[in-house]
Design a protein around this motif. Structure first.
Motif, PDB file in Angstrom:
ATOM      1  N   LYS A 168       0.831  -1.211   0.000  1.00  7.33           N
ATOM      2  CA  LYS A 168       0.000   0.000   0.000  1.00  7.33           C
ATOM      3  C   LYS A 168       0.864   1.260   0.000  1.00  7.33           C
ATOM      4  CE  LYS A 168      -4.231  -1.732   2.194  1.00  7.33           C
ATOM      5  NZ  LYS A 168      -5.125  -1.615   3.381  1.00  7.33           N
ATOM      6  N   LEU A 169       1.950   1.230   0.798  1.00 11.14           N
ATOM      7  CA  LEU A 169       2.825   2.402   0.865  1.00 11.14           C
ATOM      8  C   LEU A 169       3.504   2.652  -0.479  1.00 11.14           C
ATOM      9  CD1 LEU A 169       4.316   4.661   2.330  1.00 11.14           C
ATOM     10  CD2 LEU A 169       6.013   2.975   3.068  1.00 11.14           C
ATOM     11  N   ILE A 170       4.101   1.609  -1.052  1.00 10.04           N
ATOM     12  CA  ILE A 170       4.795   1.781  -2.335  1.00 10.04           C
ATOM     13  C   ILE A 170       3.829   2.279  -3.404  1.00 10.04           C
ATOM     14  CG2 ILE A 170       6.060   0.612  -4.177  1.00 10.04           C
ATOM     15  CD1 ILE A 170       7.081  -1.358  -2.005  1.00 10.04           C
ATOM     16  N   SER A 171       2.667   1.693  -3.450  1.00 13.93           N
ATOM     17  CA  SER A 171       1.663   2.100  -4.439  1.00 13.93           C
ATOM     18  C   SER A 171       1.253   3.556  -4.265  1.00 13.93           C
ATOM     19  CB  SER A 171       0.438   1.193  -4.334  1.00 13.93           C
ATOM     20  OG  SER A 171      -0.538   1.545  -5.292  1.00 13.93           O
ATOM     21  N   SER A 172       1.109   3.992  -3.021  1.00 16.15           N
ATOM     22  CA  SER A 172       0.664   5.364  -2.747  1.00 16.15           C
ATOM     23  C   SER A 172       1.685   6.395  -3.215  1.00 16.15           C
ATOM     24  CB  SER A 172       0.391   5.550  -1.255  1.00 16.15           C
ATOM     25  OG  SER A 172       1.595   5.631  -0.501  1.00 16.15           O
ATOM     26  N   LEU A 173       2.960   5.997  -3.275  1.00 11.44           N
ATOM     27  CA  LEU A 173       4.020   6.949  -3.596  1.00 11.44           C
ATOM     28  C   LEU A 173       4.072   7.308  -5.077  1.00 11.44           C
ATOM     29  CD1 LEU A 173       6.870   5.635  -1.282  1.00 11.44           C
ATOM     30  CD2 LEU A 173       5.306   7.544  -0.881  1.00 11.44           C
ATOM     31  N   LYS A 174       3.211   6.723  -5.866  1.00 10.65           N
ATOM     32  CA  LYS A 174       3.055   7.166  -7.252  1.00 10.65           C
ATOM     33  C   LYS A 174       2.362   8.525  -7.299  1.00 10.65           C
ATOM     34  CE  LYS A 174       2.688   2.622  -9.483  1.00 10.65           C
ATOM     35  NZ  LYS A 174       1.835   1.804 -10.380  1.00 10.65           N
ATOM     36  N   ASN A 175       1.688   8.860  -6.218  1.00  9.22           N
ATOM     37  CA  ASN A 175       0.905  10.089  -6.130  1.00  9.22           C
ATOM     38  C   ASN A 175       1.670  11.150  -5.352  1.00  9.22           C
ATOM     39  OD1 ASN A 175      -1.104  11.986  -4.880  1.00  9.22           O
ATOM     40  ND2 ASN A 175      -2.544  10.742  -6.069  1.00  9.22           N
ATOM     41  N   LYS A 176       1.768  12.360  -5.911  1.00  9.57           N
ATOM     42  CA  LYS A 176       2.523  13.440  -5.271  1.00  9.57           C
ATOM     43  C   LYS A 176       2.009  13.746  -3.862  1.00  9.57           C
ATOM     44  CE  LYS A 176       4.250  18.147  -5.959  1.00  9.57           C
ATOM     45  NZ  LYS A 176       4.150  18.506  -4.545  1.00  9.57           N
ATOM     46  N   LYS A 177       0.688  13.687  -3.687  1.00  6.85           N
ATOM     47  CA  LYS A 177       0.111  13.977  -2.377  1.00  6.85           C
ATOM     48  C   LYS A 177       0.704  13.072  -1.308  1.00  6.85           C
ATOM     49  CE  LYS A 177      -4.019  12.423  -1.468  1.00  6.85           C
ATOM     50  NZ  LYS A 177      -5.504  12.249  -1.474  1.00  6.85           N
ATOM     51  N   HIS A 178       0.889  11.812  -1.638  1.00  5.11           N
ATOM     52  CA  HIS A 178       1.427  10.875  -0.659  1.00  5.11           C
ATOM     53  C   HIS A 178       2.949  10.983  -0.542  1.00  5.11           C
ATOM     54  CE1 HIS A 178      -2.544   8.931  -1.542  1.00  5.11           C
ATOM     55  NE2 HIS A 178      -2.546   8.957  -0.227  1.00  5.11           N
ATOM     56  N   ARG A 179       3.604  11.336  -1.638  1.00  5.36           N
ATOM     57  CA  ARG A 179       5.050  11.591  -1.527  1.00  5.36           C
ATOM     58  C   ARG A 179       5.298  12.748  -0.569  1.00  5.36           C
ATOM     59  NH1 ARG A 179       4.851  10.547  -7.139  1.00  5.36           N
ATOM     60  NH2 ARG A 179       4.934  12.756  -7.730  1.00  5.36           N
ATOM     61  N   ASP A 180       4.480  13.775  -0.677  1.00  5.62           N
ATOM     62  CA  ASP A 180       4.611  14.922   0.233  1.00  5.62           C
ATOM     63  C   ASP A 180       4.247  14.534   1.663  1.00  5.62           C
ATOM     64  OD1 ASP A 180       5.346  16.464  -1.912  1.00  5.62           O
ATOM     65  OD2 ASP A 180       3.384  17.389  -2.193  1.00  5.62           O
ATOM     66  N   LYS A 181       3.216  13.727   1.801  1.00  7.59           N
ATOM     67  CA  LYS A 181       2.754  13.331   3.142  1.00  7.59           C
ATOM     68  C   LYS A 181       3.812  12.533   3.893  1.00  7.59           C
ATOM     69  CE  LYS A 181      -0.830  10.555   5.460  1.00  7.59           C
ATOM     70  NZ  LYS A 181      -2.046   9.717   5.257  1.00  7.59           N
ATOM     71  N   TYR A 182       4.411  11.563   3.227  1.00 11.56           N
ATOM     72  CA  TYR A 182       5.368  10.673   3.884  1.00 11.56           C
ATOM     73  C   TYR A 182       6.822  11.121   3.691  1.00 11.56           C
ATOM     74  CZ  TYR A 182       1.338   7.517   4.069  1.00 11.56           C
ATOM     75  OH  TYR A 182       0.106   6.973   4.303  1.00 11.56           O
ATOM     76  N   ASN A 183       7.030  12.117   2.823  1.00  8.22           N
ATOM     77  CA  ASN A 183       8.378  12.560   2.462  1.00  8.22           C
ATOM     78  C   ASN A 183       9.214  11.393   1.948  1.00  8.22           C
ATOM     79  OD1 ASN A 183      10.181  14.798   2.215  1.00  8.22           O
ATOM     80  ND2 ASN A 183      11.409  13.920   3.861  1.00  8.22           N
ATOM     81  N   LEU A 184       8.580  10.555   1.124  1.00  9.34           N
ATOM     82  CA  LEU A 184       9.230   9.390   0.544  1.00  9.34           C
ATOM     83  C   LEU A 184       9.003   9.374  -0.965  1.00  9.34           C
ATOM     84  CD1 LEU A 184       8.113   6.623   3.084  1.00  9.34           C
ATOM     85  CD2 LEU A 184      10.405   7.615   2.899  1.00  9.34           C
ATOM     86  N   MET A 185       9.889   8.689  -1.670  1.00  8.38           N
ATOM     87  CA  MET A 185       9.780   8.548  -3.119  1.00  8.38           C
ATOM     88  C   MET A 185      10.244   7.161  -3.519  1.00  8.38           C
ATOM     89  SD  MET A 185      13.174  10.729  -4.218  1.00  8.38           S
ATOM     90  CE  MET A 185      13.196  10.165  -5.919  1.00  8.38           C
ATOM     91  N   ILE A 186       9.966   6.794  -4.767  1.00  9.16           N
ATOM     92  CA  ILE A 186      10.398   5.488  -5.249  1.00  9.16           C
ATOM     93  C   ILE A 186      11.396   5.647  -6.404  1.00  9.16           C
ATOM     94  CG2 ILE A 186       8.376   4.202  -4.490  1.00  9.16           C
ATOM     95  CD1 ILE A 186       7.179   4.419  -7.210  1.00  9.16           C
ATOM     96  N   ILE A 187      12.359   4.758  -6.431  1.00  6.49           N
ATOM     97  CA  ILE A 187      13.331   4.671  -7.515  1.00  6.49           C
ATOM     98  C   ILE A 187      13.233   3.261  -8.084  1.00  6.49           C
ATOM     99  CG2 ILE A 187      15.774   4.691  -8.142  1.00  6.49           C
ATOM    100  CD1 ILE A 187      14.867   7.453  -7.480  1.00  6.49           C
ATOM    101  N   GLU A 188      13.121   3.165  -9.409  1.00  9.24           N
ATOM    102  CA  GLU A 188      12.912   1.873 -10.039  1.00  9.24           C
ATOM    103  C   GLU A 188      14.040   1.563 -11.018  1.00  9.24           C
ATOM    104  OE1 GLU A 188       9.363  -0.542 -12.417  1.00  9.24           O
ATOM    105  OE2 GLU A 188       9.010   1.474 -11.645  1.00  9.24           O
ATOM    106  N   GLY A 189      14.400   0.299 -11.093  1.00  9.84           N
ATOM    107  CA  GLY A 189      15.426  -0.134 -12.037  1.00  9.84           C
ATOM    108  C   GLY A 189      16.699  -0.560 -11.326  1.00  9.84           C
ATOM    109  N   PHE A 190      17.319  -1.630 -11.803  1.00 12.48           N
ATOM    110  CA  PHE A 190      18.466  -2.215 -11.120  1.00 12.48           C
ATOM    111  C   PHE A 190      19.643  -1.249 -11.039  1.00 12.48           C
ATOM    112  CE2 PHE A 190      22.372  -4.760 -10.957  1.00 12.48           C
ATOM    113  CZ  PHE A 190      22.112  -5.531  -9.833  1.00 12.48           C
TER     114      PHE A 190
END
Length: 263
Positions: A16-38
């Motif tokens: 749920k957390l990883i999925s939510s971070l696709k949305n800017k609102k949740h990136r701002d809320k949790y101050n987290l982001m995702i990086i993809e790719g080896f």
């Protein structure tokens, strides 16, 4: 086949957390982001950037030895996810099977007030994630000290920007400023050079970039705002000798950035 616990439910808290971070609102809320790719993820690990979660698809971990090596070194934060669930988390059609979650770094514009030398790139409402990511990666490669951002620019921590930047948005300070802040930077000896196609502009290779400078790149459709153009010290452009009307902002930015490094 790895004998490990595999997450099979989309209701899992990490999913749920990883999925939510696709949305800017949740990136701002949790101050987290995702990086993809080896490659992007392993570069973060090599740079000792702290990761909160390191997620692998079940298939990638079972089939690729290099993934298993990374997993074994980072088991305390690693999770394995069923392929059909992982594909829903990925921002790409053909996922590489690895996603990292990390904190969004925070910086202050005041950090540049007293610096004797500084090269800064300013995004004035750049909209395309690919252009933004390319410019971030190039600015990092060129040794720029920061990227300033005017409100209205694409979110520089979105998955699409991060993918294009190859994670470089975690290496170079990114700071949102107001147009009026440029007046204070001028008082602190920054030279402001804005890209523009008008009669007052000089070719990019005919100006002195100074040791403290801010290079402004504008919106793909509308260019640099009138307010910033009026604040800027000089306006610069790259000559076009063919039939094209303009250069892609990512290409133009790269040309100007590297030119600014010449003595």
């Amino acid at each position: 086949m790895l004998n490990k616990v595999v997450i099979e439910s989309k209701d899992n808290s990490k999913i749920k957390l990883i999925s939510s971070l696709k949305n800017k609102k949740h990136r701002d809320k949790y101050n987290l982001m995702i990086i993809e790719g080896f490659r992007a993820v392993t570069q973060l690990l090599d740079a000792n950037i702290k990761l909160e979660i390191l997620a692998f698809s079940e298939k990638s971990l079972n089939e690729i030895e290099s993934y298993r090596t990374v997993y074994e070194k980072n088991k305390e934060i690693a999770v394995i996810i069923k392929d059909n669930i992982f594909s829903q988390l990925s921002d790409t059609v053909n996922t590489q099977g690895i996603i990292a979650v990390t904190s969004i770094p925070e910086y202050s514009k005041d950090m540049f007030d007293e610096k004797a030398k500084a090269r800064v790139l300013l995004f004035d409402r750049i909209q395309d994630p690919g252009n933004a990511g390319t410019l971030i990666r190039t600015a990092d490669a060129a040794g720029f000290d920061a990227i300033f951002v005017i409100k209205g620019t694409v979110d520089l921590y979105s998955p699409k920007v991060s993918r294009s930047a190859m994670g470089a948005n975690l290496y170079i300070p990114i700071i949102e400023i107001e147009e009026e802040d440029l007046i204070n930077f001028k008082k602190n000896k920054f030279k402001i050079l804005a890209t523009a196609l008008d009669e007052n502009a000089k070719t990019y290779d005919k100006v002195n970039y100074e040791e403290k400078c801010i290079i402004v790149l504008g919106n793909e459709a509308n260019g640099v705002s009138k307010t910033i153009l009026e604040i800027s010290d000089e306006r610069i452009y790259i000559p076009i000798y063919g039939k094209a009307e303009s250069l892609n902002v990512g290409i133009a930015g790269a040309i100007v950035m590297y030119k600014s490094l010449e003595k």
